[in-house]
Design a protein around this motif. Structure first.
Motif, short mmCIF file in Angstrom:
data_model
loop_
_atom_site.label_atom_id
_atom_site.label_comp_id
_atom_site.label_asym_id
_atom_site.label_seq_id
_atom_site.Cartn_x
_atom_site.Cartn_y
_atom_site.Cartn_z
N GLN A 150 0.82 -1.21 0.00
CA GLN A 150 0.00 0.00 0.00
C GLN A 150 0.86 1.27 0.00
O GLN A 150 0.54 2.26 -0.67
CB GLN A 150 -0.91 -0.01 1.23
CG GLN A 150 -1.80 1.21 1.39
CD GLN A 150 -2.57 1.19 2.71
OE1 GLN A 150 -2.72 0.15 3.33
NE2 GLN A 150 -3.03 2.34 3.13
N HIS A 195 -6.46 1.53 -2.33
CA HIS A 195 -7.61 1.39 -1.42
C HIS A 195 -7.99 -0.07 -1.22
O HIS A 195 -8.58 -0.43 -0.21
CB HIS A 195 -8.81 2.21 -1.93
CG HIS A 195 -9.39 1.71 -3.23
ND1 HIS A 195 -8.92 2.13 -4.46
CD2 HIS A 195 -10.40 0.84 -3.48
CE1 HIS A 195 -9.62 1.55 -5.41
NE2 HIS A 195 -10.52 0.75 -4.85
N LYS A 248 -5.66 -1.17 1.55
CA LYS A 248 -6.09 -0.57 2.81
C LYS A 248 -7.27 -1.35 3.39
O LYS A 248 -7.33 -1.60 4.60
CB LYS A 248 -6.48 0.90 2.59
CG LYS A 248 -6.88 1.62 3.86
CD LYS A 248 -7.19 3.08 3.59
CE LYS A 248 -7.58 3.79 4.89
NZ LYS A 248 -7.91 5.23 4.65
N HIS A 249 -8.21 -1.74 2.54
CA HIS A 249 -9.36 -2.54 2.98
C HIS A 249 -8.91 -3.89 3.53
O HIS A 249 -9.38 -4.32 4.58
CB HIS A 249 -10.32 -2.74 1.80
CG HIS A 249 -11.46 -3.65 2.09
ND1 HIS A 249 -12.46 -3.34 3.01
CD2 HIS A 249 -11.77 -4.88 1.60
CE1 HIS A 249 -13.33 -4.33 3.06
NE2 HIS A 249 -12.93 -5.28 2.23
#
Length: 309
Positions: A199, A276, A279-280
């Protein structure tokens, strides 16, 4: 005050507190294990642990200012809401408090050398933040081991001081189960650290780091994270089949709250492409860690340690 709480990552500290309290009272005390720590000394252990952990979070943020400015500029605290001088003062103060408390605690349980564990953890956290975080996998493994140590330290200070050859058969199962949980915490955190590196690859690259996705590329690092994610799935399934097959509530809990999220996260890793997405996935693994800790609550209600669990 809120800035300081965010700096020390109070949510992570709360998870440590919950884990240590459940190990002590939902596990050790519930089964009347012979232990070395009364309530007061256990509180001292918890405070010492979170002081060292909080200091580690602070020094990590101090060294991460450059990368965080690129990866998550809205979450940078050092130099904006908190001065670097204050951050360093908090870092030193928390380390000193944690080490002094561990020194007192070690003498209290008759194991003076045990305080060196906290000293080594403090040094390791500094080394991680200042250098090892930017290395291929080594930093990931180190920080995951330290997360596991936040669980093991309860057994080290509460069980080992009273263990003698005569009671070892009675106390060993407690340490064995604790090691199982520590290994689970290690694996989940290791996967999460790899995911976070993927990330944050852009900021880490500009900062001159050499993390796994920088050394091997994002796609290969994702495949490695996917492969590693299969290990806790297999381990938890084995644990459920071997030890919990008689307890339907426990099986249901592990299936819904741990195994299903593990499989979901693994599938998401395989298809992850954007920041993202990672991140999830990181958030899912954090929840899995919490659910793993909360599974200790099953022991007082449905599981007999001297039976099959």
């Amino acid at each position: 005050m809120q800035s300081i709480l965010n700096l020390i990552r109070w949510q992570n500290l709360v998870m440590i507190i919950i884990a240590q309290v459940l190990i002590k009272y939902a596990f050790f005390e519930h089964f009347n294990a012979l232990t070395a720590l009364d309530t007061l000394h256990f509180i001292i252990l918890v405070i010492a642990t979170i002081c060292i952990a909080a200091a580690g979070n602070i020094i990590n943020d101090i060294y991460d200012v450059e990368t965080d400015t690129i990866n998550k500029p809205d979450k940078v605290l050092i130099g904006k809401q908190i001065s670097e001088k204050l951050a360093y003062n908090l870092f030193f103060a928390l380390n000193i408090i944690g080490i002094l408390l561990s020194l007192y605690l070690s003498h209290s349980v008759g194991k003076s050398s045990f305080f060196s564990i906290f000293v080594m953890i403090s040094i390791a956290l500094y080394m991680y933040a200042s250098y090892l975080k930017g290395t291929v996998l080594f930093g990931n493994i180190l920080i995951s081991f330290l997360v596991a140590m936040s669980l093991l330290v309860v057994g080290i200070f509460d069980i080992l001081p009273v263990m003698v050859p005569e009671n070892k058969p009675l106390l060993s199962p407690f340490l064995d189960k604790l090691i199982d949980y520590a290994i689970f915490a290690f694996l989940i955190n290791l996967i999460r650290e790899i995911i976070k590196d993927i990330q944050d690859v852009d900021g880490d690259y500009k900062a001159g780091m050499n993390t796994l996705p920088i050394a091997l590329g994002r796609d290969r690092a994702t495949k490695i994270a996917f492969a590693v994610s299969m290990i806790p799935i297999g381990a938890v399934i084995y644990f459920v089949i071997t030890y919990l097959y008689q307890y339907q509530v426990a099986i249901g809990y592990f299936l819904l709250c741990i195994i299903a999220p593990l499989i979901y996260a693994t599938i998401k890793i395989f298809g992850a492409e954007h920041q993202h997405h990672y991140k999830h996935i990181s958030t899912i693994y954090k929840l899995i860690m919490l659910f793993g800790i909360l599974s200790l609550l099953l022991y007082p209600f449905i599981i007999n340690l001297n039976g099959n669990a």
